[in-house]
Write a protein that holds these residues in place. Structure first.
Motif, PDB file in Angstrom:
ATOM      1  N   PRO A 144       0.792  -1.246   0.000  1.00 44.43           N
ATOM      2  CA  PRO A 144       0.000   0.000   0.000  1.00 44.43           C
ATOM      3  C   PRO A 144       0.816   1.285   0.000  1.00 44.43           C
ATOM      4  O   PRO A 144       0.266   2.355  -0.218  1.00 44.43           O
ATOM      5  N   TYR A 145       2.137   1.179   0.233  1.00 43.94           N
ATOM      6  CA  TYR A 145       2.984   2.382   0.277  1.00 43.94           C
ATOM      7  C   TYR A 145       3.838   2.510  -0.988  1.00 43.94           C
ATOM      8  O   TYR A 145       4.569   3.487  -1.150  1.00 43.94           O
ATOM      9  N   CYS A 146       3.746   1.537  -1.900  1.00 47.03           N
ATOM     10  CA  CYS A 146       4.748   1.427  -2.969  1.00 47.03           C
ATOM     11  C   CYS A 146       4.349   2.172  -4.235  1.00 47.03           C
ATOM     12  O   CYS A 146       3.255   1.963  -4.767  1.00 47.03           O
ATOM     13  N   GLY A 175      16.382  -5.347 -10.527  1.00 49.99           N
ATOM     14  CA  GLY A 175      15.505  -4.779  -9.506  1.00 49.99           C
ATOM     15  C   GLY A 175      14.046  -4.853  -9.911  1.00 49.99           C
ATOM     16  O   GLY A 175      13.693  -5.288 -11.009  1.00 49.99           O
ATOM     17  N   GLY A 176      13.178  -4.410  -8.986  1.00 50.53           N
ATOM     18  CA  GLY A 176      11.768  -4.523  -9.309  1.00 50.53           C
ATOM     19  C   GLY A 176      10.901  -3.544  -8.565  1.00 50.53           C
ATOM     20  O   GLY A 176      11.368  -2.522  -8.102  1.00 50.53           O
ATOM     21  N   GLY A 177       9.691  -3.979  -8.434  1.00 53.78           N
ATOM     22  CA  GLY A 177       9.117  -5.318  -8.569  1.00 53.78           C
ATOM     23  C   GLY A 177       9.815  -6.328  -7.656  1.00 53.78           C
ATOM     24  O   GLY A 177      10.533  -5.993  -6.739  1.00 53.78           O
ATOM     25  N   THR A 178       9.547  -7.560  -7.960  1.00 53.62           N
ATOM     26  CA  THR A 178      10.110  -8.680  -7.197  1.00 53.62           C
ATOM     27  C   THR A 178      10.826  -9.626  -8.160  1.00 53.62           C
ATOM     28  O   THR A 178      10.219 -10.595  -8.640  1.00 53.62           O
ATOM     29  N   ALA A 234      15.262  -9.569  -3.794  1.00 56.56           N
ATOM     30  CA  ALA A 234      14.424 -10.727  -3.472  1.00 56.56           C
ATOM     31  C   ALA A 234      13.472 -10.379  -2.343  1.00 56.56           C
ATOM     32  O   ALA A 234      13.812  -9.607  -1.452  1.00 56.56           O
ATOM     33  N   ASN A 235      12.278 -10.973  -2.381  1.00 50.19           N
ATOM     34  CA  ASN A 235      11.343 -10.841  -1.263  1.00 50.19           C
ATOM     35  C   ASN A 235      11.434 -12.121  -0.425  1.00 50.19           C
ATOM     36  O   ASN A 235      11.779 -13.179  -0.948  1.00 50.19           O
ATOM     37  N   PRO A 236      11.081 -12.031   0.859  1.00 55.24           N
ATOM     38  CA  PRO A 236      11.314 -13.179   1.734  1.00 55.24           C
ATOM     39  C   PRO A 236      10.212 -14.239   1.731  1.00 55.24           C
ATOM     40  O   PRO A 236       9.884 -14.761   2.777  1.00 55.24           O
ATOM     41  N   ILE A 248      17.562  -8.243   0.188  1.00 57.98           N
ATOM     42  CA  ILE A 248      16.291  -8.815   0.649  1.00 57.98           C
ATOM     43  C   ILE A 248      15.402  -7.736   1.246  1.00 57.98           C
ATOM     44  O   ILE A 248      15.801  -7.025   2.172  1.00 57.98           O
ATOM     45  N   GLY A 249      14.182  -7.636   0.735  1.00 56.90           N
ATOM     46  CA  GLY A 249      13.226  -6.632   1.214  1.00 56.90           C
ATOM     47  C   GLY A 249      12.480  -7.122   2.436  1.00 56.90           C
ATOM     48  O   GLY A 249      11.373  -7.645   2.340  1.00 56.90           O
ATOM     49  N   VAL A 250      13.095  -6.942   3.604  1.00 60.55           N
ATOM     50  CA  VAL A 250      12.507  -7.436   4.854  1.00 60.55           C
ATOM     51  C   VAL A 250      11.493  -6.428   5.404  1.00 60.55           C
ATOM     52  O   VAL A 250      10.406  -6.786   5.834  1.00 60.55           O
ATOM     53  N   GLN A 251      11.873  -5.182   5.467  1.00 60.29           N
ATOM     54  CA  GLN A 251      11.078  -4.034   5.974  1.00 60.29           C
ATOM     55  C   GLN A 251      10.923  -4.053   7.487  1.00 60.29           C
ATOM     56  O   GLN A 251      11.135  -3.054   8.151  1.00 60.29           O
ATOM     57  N   SER A 252      10.512  -5.181   8.075  1.00 60.26           N
ATOM     58  CA  SER A 252      10.374  -5.281   9.529  1.00 60.26           C
ATOM     59  C   SER A 252      10.396  -6.768   9.890  1.00 60.26           C
ATOM     60  O   SER A 252      10.064  -7.612   9.051  1.00 60.26           O
ATOM     61  N   GLY A 311       1.036  -4.180   4.924  1.00 58.51           N
ATOM     62  CA  GLY A 311       0.516  -4.946   3.780  1.00 58.51           C
ATOM     63  C   GLY A 311       1.503  -5.891   3.123  1.00 58.51           C
ATOM     64  O   GLY A 311       1.366  -6.209   1.940  1.00 58.51           O
ATOM     65  N   ARG A 312       2.472  -6.384   3.897  1.00 55.38           N
ATOM     66  CA  ARG A 312       3.445  -7.304   3.288  1.00 55.38           C
ATOM     67  C   ARG A 312       2.852  -8.706   3.208  1.00 55.38           C
ATOM     68  O   ARG A 312       2.045  -9.108   4.049  1.00 55.38           O
ATOM     69  N   VAL A 313       3.292  -9.481   2.197  1.00 54.32           N
ATOM     70  CA  VAL A 313       2.745 -10.838   2.056  1.00 54.32           C
ATOM     71  C   VAL A 313       3.506 -11.850   2.904  1.00 54.32           C
ATOM     72  O   VAL A 313       3.035 -12.954   3.112  1.00 54.32           O
ATOM     73  N   ILE A 350      20.119  -6.154   3.636  1.00 52.41           N
ATOM     74  CA  ILE A 350      18.760  -6.210   4.197  1.00 52.41           C
ATOM     75  C   ILE A 350      18.151  -4.817   4.046  1.00 52.41           C
ATOM     76  O   ILE A 350      18.762  -3.828   4.450  1.00 52.41           O
ATOM     77  N   ASP A 351      16.946  -4.737   3.453  1.00 47.19           N
ATOM     78  CA  ASP A 351      16.176  -3.482   3.411  1.00 47.19           C
ATOM     79  C   ASP A 351      15.246  -3.457   4.607  1.00 47.19           C
ATOM     80  O   ASP A 351      14.449  -4.391   4.803  1.00 47.19           O
ATOM     81  N   LEU A 352      15.331  -2.380   5.395  1.00 45.39           N
ATOM     82  CA  LEU A 352      14.351  -2.144   6.463  1.00 45.39           C
ATOM     83  C   LEU A 352      13.700  -0.803   6.178  1.00 45.39           C
ATOM     84  O   LEU A 352      14.279   0.050   5.513  1.00 45.39           O
ATOM     85  N   LEU A 361       9.874   5.608   5.838  1.00 43.22           N
ATOM     86  CA  LEU A 361       8.668   5.389   5.026  1.00 43.22           C
ATOM     87  C   LEU A 361       8.141   6.732   4.511  1.00 43.22           C
ATOM     88  O   LEU A 361       7.936   7.659   5.291  1.00 43.22           O
ATOM     89  N   THR A 362       7.952   6.820   3.218  1.00 51.59           N
ATOM     90  CA  THR A 362       7.352   8.045   2.683  1.00 51.59           C
ATOM     91  C   THR A 362       5.997   7.692   2.072  1.00 51.59           C
ATOM     92  O   THR A 362       5.834   6.622   1.467  1.00 51.59           O
ATOM     93  N   VAL A 363       5.032   8.585   2.287  1.00 53.16           N
ATOM     94  CA  VAL A 363       3.711   8.372   1.702  1.00 53.16           C
ATOM     95  C   VAL A 363       3.734   9.010   0.314  1.00 53.16           C
ATOM     96  O   VAL A 363       3.820  10.227   0.176  1.00 53.16           O
TER      97      VAL A 363
HETATM   98  C1  LIG Z   1      12.274  -1.335  -5.235  1.00 51.73           C
HETATM   99  S1  LIG Z   1      11.807  -1.858  -3.648  1.00 51.73           S
HETATM  100  C2  LIG Z   1      11.900  -3.533  -4.106  1.00 51.73           C
HETATM  101  C3  LIG Z   1      12.177  -4.540  -3.045  1.00 51.73           C
HETATM  102  C4  LIG Z   1      11.206  -5.652  -2.902  1.00 51.73           C
HETATM  103  N1  LIG Z   1      10.225  -5.721  -3.921  1.00 51.73           N
HETATM  104  C5  LIG Z   1      10.500  -5.552  -1.582  1.00 51.73           C
HETATM  105  O1  LIG Z   1       9.615  -4.700  -1.451  1.00 51.73           O
HETATM  106  O2  LIG Z   1      10.792  -6.342  -0.722  1.00 51.73           O
HETATM  107  C6  LIG Z   1      13.252  -1.470  -2.712  1.00 51.73           C
HETATM  108  C7  LIG Z   1      13.027  -0.975  -1.316  1.00 51.73           C
HETATM  109  O3  LIG Z   1      12.476   0.321  -1.303  1.00 51.73           O
HETATM  110  C8  LIG Z   1      11.895   0.546  -0.043  1.00 51.73           C
HETATM  111  N2  LIG Z   1      10.627   1.272  -0.255  1.00 51.73           N
HETATM  112  C9  LIG Z   1       9.659   1.000  -1.127  1.00 51.73           C
HETATM  113  N3  LIG Z   1       8.657   1.908  -1.034  1.00 51.73           N
HETATM  114  C10 LIG Z   1       9.017   2.789  -0.059  1.00 51.73           C
HETATM  115  C11 LIG Z   1       8.403   3.949   0.533  1.00 51.73           C
HETATM  116  N4  LIG Z   1       7.221   4.397   0.132  1.00 51.73           N
HETATM  117  N5  LIG Z   1       9.096   4.598   1.505  1.00 51.73           N
HETATM  118  C12 LIG Z   1      10.299   4.163   1.909  1.00 51.73           C
HETATM  119  N6  LIG Z   1      10.904   3.077   1.407  1.00 51.73           N
HETATM  120  C13 LIG Z   1      10.280   2.392   0.426  1.00 51.73           C
HETATM  121  C14 LIG Z   1      11.683  -0.806   0.610  1.00 51.73           C
HETATM  122  O4  LIG Z   1      12.544  -0.936   1.716  1.00 51.73           O
HETATM  123  C15 LIG Z   1      12.061  -1.778  -0.482  1.00 51.73           C
HETATM  124  O5  LIG Z   1      12.675  -2.920   0.022  1.00 51.73           O
END
Ligand SMILES: C[S@@+](CC[C@H](N)C(=O)[O-])C[C@H]1O[C@@H](n2cnc3c(N)ncnc32)[C@H](O)[C@@H]1O
Ligand code: SF4
Length: 410
Positions: free
Chosen positions: A41-43, A85-88, A120-122, A143-147, A157-159, A181-183, A215-217
């Motif tokens: 929902p934030y992407c 990159g992506g996407g996933t 990669a997504n987890p 790896i897109g962990v986030q939390s 809204g992560r799967v 690791i992406d957080l 996190l940015t909206v």
């Molecule tokens: C291009 S995304 C792709 C990674 C992967 N699809 C995932 O979500 O796990 C790369 C990273 O950008 C960050 N990201 C995406 N949307 C964001 C937002 N609105 N604010 C801050 N970080 C964001 C997340 O940490 C994400 O892992």
């Protein structure tokens, strides 16, 4: 450039112009794989729900048609890094990634030891593929962990859940020499204690690289329509202090606004962007930047995957292409270079933009007078001060093209 052969179009970029770029910078390759299981929902990235099926073979064909059309723009140049990159991207099969990398290598010379990152997504079925991605030639997994908190993952809204995140990071650590690791932080309802737990969980894996994004909206996302309650500015600032202190204590250096790395593990691909290097971007919606002796060219590919595949297979992957104007180049350069803690060598500005250093002098003097930037002892390196780093967008804005300047000097 519709109607022209790729080689003719490339020749056009070599014609005389007012910029004087002495050398070409490093060249990187970005490949966009545009599908995800579900849209977060934030992407606002160019990602599309796969609805159970990714047209893998056709998309790989389109990517190669895209690359082949672009080759005349990069004749004779070696590629220092590839970023998938992506996407996933981990939704693509290891056979698909193997084919992609083999097809790239057959068309573009990669430097020995080139960094090849895959996002990669987890998810569970993705984790089982990590070693096969390694065998296909991927050298670095992001790896897109986030939390690592189940309730938080649901709220954003992560799967995947926390257990899958742990399993994915453990597998990446076992299978790769280097990984990221992406957080994200400043998440809905997040407290300092909750962030502390996320950092504990991430740092327990001794990651060579960590990216932590505020996190940015973004406009046109679900969160923009139904905004969650987010930490206020003061709390977000305390969170950043906590992140900086915790990661520094384990030897990770903050080398860019959101990126922390152990020595030798900085992301070479992203560094190239921040150093205003060149990159060819292939895939739906991918952006590229390429330097020629007298101009800097930007390109964008068709954004919708279906339109992209159709057009790329006809040799027309690029939807928009333009030269960066003389007046915009200083801002574009500084937008990137000031993200780096270590800043940039002044000589690099002229090298990358083809402009004289005088184009930067006035805003540089203002930034220095306001304590936002500093120089090294020799006066040849400019870097943001800690204060400038905290107010980065104000600092970057000093380099915006003057509003009054006309379009005649484009
Ligand atoms: C291009 S995304 C792709 C990674 C992967 N699809 C995932 O979500 O796990 C790369 C990273 O950008 C960050 N990201 C995406 N949307 C964001 C937002 N609105 N604010 C801050 N970080 C964001 C997340 O940490 C994400 O892992
Ligand atoms: S998985 Fe990543 S790219 Fe896909 S929608 Fe979520 S944040 Fe965006």
């Amino acid at each position: 450039m519709a109607g022209l052969s790729a080689a003719d179009a490339a020749a056009i970029h070599l014609r005389p112009g007012t910029l004087q770029l002495g050398t070409q910078p490093q060249l990187a390759l970005y490949v966009h794989l545009a599908w995800c299981l579900k849209k977060c929902p934030y992407c606002d990235f160019n990602s599309h729900e796969s609805k159970g099926k990714v047209p893998e073979a056709r998309y790989l064909d389109a990517l190669m048609a895209d690359l082949e059309s672009a080759l005349p723009l990069v004749w004779g140049r070696r590629v220092s890094s590839v970023f998938i990159g992506g996407g996933t991207p981990s939704l693509f099969s290891p056979q698909g990634i193997d084919r992609l990398l083999a097809d790239i290598r057959a068309r573009l010379p990669l430097e020995p030891g080139a960094e090849i990152t895959l996002e990669a997504n987890p998810g569970t079925f993705e984790r089982e593929r990590f070693r096969a991605f390694r065998s296909a030639g991927v050298t670095r997994l992001s790896i897109g962990v986030q939390s690592f908190d189940d309730a938080m993952l649901q709220r954003i809204g992560r799967v995947h859940d926390a257990a899958q995140a742990h399993a994915a990071v453990a597998e990446a650590r076992a299978a790769f020499d280097t990984f990221n690791i992406d957080l994200m932080y400043a998440l809905p309802g997040q407290t300092l204690a909750a962030l502390q737990q996320d950092l504990d969980a991430a740092l327990a894996y001794a990651p060579p690289h960590l990216s932590v994004y505020h996190l940015t909206v973004e406009p046109n996302t679900v969160f923009a329509v139904r905004p969650p309650v987010l930490p206020d500015e003061d709390l977000a600032s305390d969170m950043l202090d906590l992140i900086s202190a915790r990661v520094a204590a384990v030897g990770l250096q903050r080398y860019e606004v959101s990126a922390y790395a152990r020595a030798g593990h900085r992301c070479r691909h992203n560094l190239n962007y921040w150093q205003f290097g060149d990159y060819l971007g292939i895939g739906a919606g991918a952006h590229g930047k390429l330097s020629f002796p007298h101009r800097v060219l930007r390109q964008v590919r068709w954004r919708e995957p279906a339109a992209y595949m159709k057009c790329a297979l006809q040799g027309q992957a690029v939807s928009n292409e333009y030269e960066v104007s003389r007046r915009e180049l200083p801002f574009e350069f500084m937008l990137n270079a000031l993200r780096l803690r270590e800043g940039f060598e002044l000589a690099r500005f002229a090298e990358r933009t083809g402009l004289p250093l005088s184009a930067l002098q006035a805003p540089l003097a203002v930034a220095e007078a306001r304590g936002l930037i500093e120089r090294d002892d020799a006066g040849t390196v400019v870097r943001p001060t800690p204060h400038g780093f905290n107010f980065l967008s104000d600092l970057q804005a000093l380099f915006l093209p003057p509003a009054a300047a006309g379009a005649q000097d484009r």
